[in-house]
Design a protein around this motif. Structure first.
Motif, mmCIF file in Angstrom:
data_model
loop_
_atom_site.group_PDB
_atom_site.id
_atom_site.type_symbol
_atom_site.label_atom_id
_atom_site.label_comp_id
_atom_site.label_asym_id
_atom_site.label_seq_id
_atom_site.Cartn_x
_atom_site.Cartn_y
_atom_site.Cartn_z
ATOM 1 N N VAL A 1 36.540 36.262 29.943
ATOM 2 C CA VAL A 1 36.489 34.882 30.427
ATOM 3 C C VAL A 1 37.362 34.779 31.677
ATOM 4 N N GLY A 2 36.876 34.058 32.661
ATOM 5 C CA GLY A 2 37.640 33.910 33.896
ATOM 6 C C GLY A 2 37.608 35.213 34.670
ATOM 7 N N GLY A 3 37.304 35.116 35.930
ATOM 8 C CA GLY A 3 37.232 36.336 36.738
ATOM 9 C C GLY A 3 38.593 36.733 37.245
ATOM 10 N N GLY B 1 32.545 43.640 40.333
ATOM 11 C CA GLY B 1 32.464 43.920 38.899
ATOM 12 C C GLY B 1 33.039 42.779 38.085
ATOM 13 N N LEU C 1 33.230 39.639 38.977
ATOM 14 C CA LEU C 1 32.344 38.466 39.060
ATOM 15 C C LEU C 1 31.165 38.601 38.103
ATOM 16 N N LEU C 2 30.538 39.769 38.101
ATOM 17 C CA LEU C 2 29.393 39.964 37.209
ATOM 18 C C LEU C 2 29.839 39.972 35.748
ATOM 19 N N LYS D 1 32.349 38.307 34.502
ATOM 20 C CA LYS D 1 32.622 36.933 34.107
ATOM 21 C C LYS D 1 31.324 36.173 33.866
ATOM 22 N N THR D 2 30.303 36.483 34.654
ATOM 23 C CA THR D 2 29.020 35.805 34.497
ATOM 24 C C THR D 2 28.296 36.251 33.225
ATOM 25 N N SER D 3 28.437 37.525 32.903
ATOM 26 C CA SER D 3 27.709 38.032 31.730
ATOM 27 C C SER D 3 28.595 38.113 30.498
ATOM 28 N N ARG D 4 29.868 37.777 30.658
ATOM 29 C CA ARG D 4 30.811 37.836 29.549
ATOM 30 C C ARG D 4 30.840 39.224 28.902
#
Lengths: 212, 212
Positions: free
Chosen positions: B109-111, B176, B178-179, B181-184
Motif C-alpha cells: 500500500v502506498g508507493g 516498479g 508505481l505498478l 502500488k497499483t496492483s497491490r
DNA sequence: CGAGAACTGGACCAGCAAGTCCAGTTTTCT
DNA sequence: AGAAAACTGGACTTGCTGGTCCAGTTCTCG
C-alpha cells in the motif's frame, strides 16, 4: 479498443455531451492532475452544467475512472502503428525512439497521464485502483503480444517469460517518465528503456551487440 | 545527511516545533498525498497553530519542500546499512530482497513517498522541482558510489557507466513501485529490480548465471 | 534588568470545492 | 398526439482551503 463500460440509455446528443465532458476532463487532468481539476473547470471547458456532469457520472471519482480509460485509449492510439510491431528487437527500438522523441517534443513536461493518475488515485477507492490496473494491462497488451510472438517464433529462448518482460518494460517506462519529468530531460527515460530492451535482447537466440 | 537548508534564528524550542511540524506533515503527505493534506491537518497532528506554520514556512509549498527532504532522509536512513554496501552484485541483491520484503510487509500500500511527491509536484513550482531532483540524486548517490567502486575494482567492465546504471536502476525502482502500488503486489517491483540487477551483471567481468 | 527578537494562540476572511435540487426543454416511442 | 424518459440550466448549500492579522507570551543577550 473503445473502452466504454456503462451506458444506461444514451441518445446521440447525450453521447456527444458525455464525450465532450470526458475529453475536457482528460485534458485538464493531464495538465493539472486529478486533485487540481475541479468540476467547475470541467464544466467550463466542456460547456456543460453541474446537472449534466451528475447526469452522466455518479461523482467525481466516477468521472476520473472514465478519464483513466480515455487516457489509455489516447496513449495506445498515439503509439499506433509502432505498438503493433513490437515483435522484434528492431520494432522495440523503433518504438523506444519514437517515444523518447515525443517526450523531447513536449519538453519533458508532464509525465505519463496514466502514471500520474495511478500515483494519485491508486491508494484511494478500490474500484478506481482496479480500473487503473486494467488500463496498465491494456497498454502492456501489445507488448505482451509482441514478446510472445518473438518467443514462439524462436527469436527468444523458451525460458523467456513474456509476461515478466512486459511488466519490467512497463516499470522501466513509468519510472523513466517520472524521473524525466522531474529532471526535465529525456535522458532517464532513454536509459531506462535501453536497459529494458537490452534485457529482452539478453534472451535472444541470436546474439547481438547491446545498444549502449 | 541532515538535509536542512534555511535557518534564520532558531531557539531550541523553535527548532523542536519546526521538527514536529515537518514530521507530522511528512506522515500525512505519505498517507494522503500533498493535495490531500491540509494545513489544518498538519496543525492538528503536530499540535501547533496557523501562526506557527507560517512562522516557520513561507507557505504550503515551502513546507512541502521540507517534507521532500524529510522523506528522503527517512528513506535513506531506513535502508542503511544495505545502502552502503552496494559495491557488489551480492550487495545489490541483498538490498533488492530487503526492499521487496519491506513492500510486502506494508501490503504494497502506498508507493514511494518521494516518487508520489515528485509525480504530484514536479510540474508545479520550479523551485520544488529542483528540490525533488536533488532528493532523487541524494537517494541514488550510494548506488552511484557502489557502482563506481565496482568498476574501479575491475568487477565491472571499463565501458560500464555508473551514472547511467544508477539512473536506470532508480527508474526501475520507481516504476516498479508505481505498478506494485497499483496492483497491490510486489511482483512488478521484484521483476523490475531483477531486470536492473541483471543489467548491471551484464557488465560484470566475471560471468555468472542470471537470477531468473 | 529591559528591550527586542523569537515564538505562540486563534479569530477571521474570501474563495472555492463537491454535491443537491428543482424547474424546464427536447427526444423517443407507442 | 402525448406520455415517459432523456437531457439541460443554474441557483444554492455546506464545509473546507490557504492565507492574514493581531495580541500576547517567552526567550536571548547586552
Amino acid at each position: 479498443m473503445t473502452t466504454a463500460q456503462h451506458t444506461p440509455k444514451l441518445t446521440a446528443r447525450g453521447a456527444a455531451t458525455r464525450t465532450r465532458i470526458v475529453a475536457a476532463a482528460a485534458d485538464l487532468v493531464r495538465e493539472h492532475g486529478a486533485a487540481g481539476t475541479s468540476l467547475d473547470d470541467v464544466m467550463a471547458a466542456s460547456r456543460t452544467s453541474k446537472s449534466q456532469l451528475y447526469h452522466y457520472f455518479a461523482n467525481k471519482e466516477d468521472l476520473l475512472r472514465a478519464v483513466a480509460w480515455q487516457q489509455t485509449d489516447r496513449i495506445v492510439e498515439a503509439q499506433r502503428p509502432d505498438l503493433d510491431q513490437l515483435d522484434s528487437l528492431a520494432g522495440l527500438r523503433r518504438w523506444r525512439d519514437k517515444f523518447v522523441a515525443a517526450r523531447d517534443g513536449a519538453q519533458n513536461v508532464g509525465g505519463c497521464p496514466l502514471g500520474s493518475l495511478a500515483s494519485e488515485l491508486a491508494d484511494g477507492d478500490p474500484q478506481t485502483r482496479v480500473v487503473l490496473q486494467k488500463c496498465f494491462a491494456a497498454w502492456a497488451s501489445p507488448l505482451l503480444i509482441g514478446l510472445t510472438a518473438m518467443r514462439d517464433q524462436g527469436h527468444l529462448r523458451p525460458d523467456a517469460d513474456p509476461d515478466a518482460l512486459a511488466e519490467a518494460i512497463m516499470a522501466a517506462l513509468q519510472g523513466g517518465l517520472l524521473l524525466s519529468k522531474t529532471s526535465r530531460s529525456s535522458r532517464p527515460l532513454a536509459r531506462a528503456l535501453d536497459m529494458a530492451i537490452d534485457h529482452v535482447a539478453s534472451f535472444a537466440t541470436v546474439r547481438e551487440a547491446p545498444v549502449a
